[in-house]
Design an enzyme around this catalytic site. Structure first.
Site, short mmCIF file in Angstrom:
data_model
loop_
_atom_site.label_atom_id
_atom_site.label_comp_id
_atom_site.label_asym_id
_atom_site.label_seq_id
_atom_site.Cartn_x
_atom_site.Cartn_y
_atom_site.Cartn_z
N CYS A 60 42.95 51.12 75.99
CA CYS A 60 41.59 51.64 76.15
C CYS A 60 41.66 53.08 76.67
O CYS A 60 42.70 53.50 77.20
CB CYS A 60 40.81 50.76 77.11
SG CYS A 60 40.27 49.18 76.40
N CYS B 113 43.56 46.83 80.06
CA CYS B 113 44.13 47.15 78.75
C CYS B 113 44.73 48.56 78.73
O CYS B 113 44.05 49.54 79.04
CB CYS B 113 43.05 47.05 77.67
SG CYS B 113 43.63 47.55 76.03
N HIS C 172 37.44 48.03 72.63
CA HIS C 172 38.44 46.98 72.89
C HIS C 172 38.17 45.72 72.09
O HIS C 172 39.11 44.99 71.73
CB HIS C 172 38.45 46.65 74.39
CG HIS C 172 39.45 45.60 74.78
ND1 HIS C 172 40.79 45.88 75.00
CD2 HIS C 172 39.30 44.25 74.97
CE1 HIS C 172 41.41 44.76 75.32
NE2 HIS C 172 40.53 43.77 75.31
N HIS D 29 44.86 47.62 67.07
CA HIS D 29 45.87 48.66 66.90
C HIS D 29 46.91 48.22 65.87
O HIS D 29 47.03 47.04 65.54
CB HIS D 29 46.58 48.95 68.23
CG HIS D 29 47.54 47.87 68.65
ND1 HIS D 29 47.13 46.64 69.15
CD2 HIS D 29 48.91 47.82 68.64
CE1 HIS D 29 48.17 45.90 69.43
NE2 HIS D 29 49.27 46.58 69.13
N ASN E 207 49.80 43.59 63.45
CA ASN E 207 49.80 42.18 63.79
C ASN E 207 48.46 41.88 64.46
O ASN E 207 48.05 42.58 65.38
CB ASN E 207 50.92 41.83 64.77
CG ASN E 207 52.29 42.20 64.24
OD1 ASN E 207 52.56 42.05 63.06
ND2 ASN E 207 53.16 42.68 65.11
N HIS F 296 43.81 44.68 71.95
CA HIS F 296 43.06 45.88 71.51
C HIS F 296 43.41 46.18 70.05
O HIS F 296 44.59 46.11 69.67
CB HIS F 296 43.43 47.06 72.40
CG HIS F 296 42.54 48.25 72.23
ND1 HIS F 296 41.60 48.63 73.18
CD2 HIS F 296 42.42 49.15 71.23
CE1 HIS F 296 40.97 49.71 72.75
NE2 HIS F 296 41.45 50.04 71.57
N GLN G 115 51.09 49.51 64.29
CA GLN G 115 52.33 50.13 64.72
C GLN G 115 53.01 50.83 63.54
O GLN G 115 52.71 50.56 62.37
CB GLN G 115 53.28 49.06 65.29
CG GLN G 115 52.74 48.33 66.49
CD GLN G 115 53.72 47.31 67.03
OE1 GLN G 115 54.80 47.66 67.49
NE2 GLN G 115 53.36 46.04 66.97
#
Length: 367
Positions: A73, A70, A141, A194, A181, A192, A196
């Site tokens: 991470c 990933c 994660h 997150h 998303n 992971h 944007q």
């Protein structure tokens, strides 16, 4: 909040956000990356009066990597986008951005495009100059936004506010959009947890349409459309899912998605950076409430898109209202809502779930 900013080995910016100072965030990026170099393009669609973004370099981005590989991470067992061995919240320039820096020597984009009159010619194009950033909520994660402690959600919100203010001040940026998303069904390429941030060099079509409706409503009534919609939803009450002293969450009267929640501050503000301390203090709790309901809506967490709709940087700020829109493409535990002929071809939505039924189901869910 304490912020530490560094540069990655290819020149991109990365900022650590910590609840308190004293963290060691000075680890250097040990990867040998070539200088960041991406070139996106905007092409004008004259029939719909919109810009379309083209970013062919994004074809090379990683797709659903394992936890061992990933890139979001910390750099503990392998080198990643985040050089530190651990972190709380991180924001960095996307390595594969849809919007990218203007090429050297490029002049200003000019006023052509949506909302500014007909551009020269019918097939104009220009660089898609803007910013795309990645917001990592946690180093864990396997976590999700709904599972974050309240203090971490507050830190994420502080980071979004900081980025909204900084990106809004950049020349050529017309609108800042913070979103997440979640889930393979949505098309997520990085599992992971997150979000944007897109800093657009134009006002998005959805916002343009909403502002046109708000302006027309004001001309007819001398009232604000967003204010009246929120007041009407609260007065009706049948679609209200959750509310606090400063916030109200409801399924909209004409929801387009099977399960959809809109979250508004009771005091109209144009963007996240305009929220007051009391509103911010209240926000983390109700966000966790509605995201938790989506996590428990079906027999597995619902895939979703969550986006903070903010006013453009320079237009319509007296009319637009900051709000979060959270929706899922799942209409039942084993069924997805596909955007087929009517939705994809004509943008005319049809739903199998009545908004009142969706609100009742969401109220039932133990968040």
């Amino acid at each position: 909040m304490h912020k530490t900013t560094i540069r990655l080995s290819d020149g991109r910016q990365l900022s650590y956000y910590d609840a308190a100072p004293g963290q060691h965030r000075d680890a250097a990026d040990r990867r040998d990356l070539p200088p960041a170099n991406s070139a996106s393009q905007l092409r004008y669609e004259p029939f719909l009066d919109t810009w379309v973004i083209y970013a062919s370099h994004r074809q090379d981005r990683s797709y659903l990597p394992s936890a061992q590989d990933c890139p979001l991470c910390p750099s503990a067992d392998h080198l990643t986008e985040i050089p530190a061995a651990d972190y709380e919240v991180v924001v960095f320039d996307n390595r594969f951005p849809a919007l990218s820096a203007a090429p050297p020597g490029a002049g200003p984009a000019g006023p052509e495009g949506p909302g500014a009159g007909w551009p020269a010619g019918v097939l104009p194009e220009r660089p898609a100059a803007g910013r795309c950033e990645v917001v990592c909520y946690t180093s864990d994660h396997d976590a999700s936004f709904a599972e974050l402690p309240r203090e971490r959600v507050e830190l994420v919100l502080q980071a979004l506010i900081d980025r909204t203010a900084e990106l809004s001040a950049l020349a050529g940026v017309d609108q800042v959009f913070c979103f997440e998303n979640r889930g393979r069904e949505i098309g997520v390429t990085q599992p992971h947890p997150h979000g944007q941030i897109y800093a657009y060099p134009f006002v998005t079509p959805r916002t343009e349409k909403a502002l046109a409706s708000a302006r027309a409503y004001y001309r007819r009534t001398a009232r604000n459309l967003f204010d009246d919609v929120v007041a009407a939803e609260l007065a009706d009450g049948t679609r209200v899912v959750s509310q606090t002293e400063h916030w109200a969450a409801f399924v909209p009267h004409a929801a387009r998605w099977p399960y959809e929640i809109h979250l508004y501050p009771r005091r109209r503000v144009p963007d996240l950076a305009s929220l007051g301390p009391a509103e911010l203090c209240d926000l983390a709790g109700i966000e966790l409430d509605i995201f938790g309901r989506f996590a428990r809506l079906f027999d597995q967490p619902a895939p979703y898109i969550a986006g903070w709709h903010q006013a453009p940087v320079r237009a319509g700020r007296d009319l637009f209202a900051l709000h979060l829109e959270l929706f899922t493409s799942r209409r039942a535990s084993d069924k997805l809502k596909y955007l087929a002929g009517s939705e994809s071809a004509m943008d005319a939505f049809a739903s199998d779930v009545m908004p009142e039924a969706a609100a009742a189901r969401l109220r039932e869910v133990d968040a």
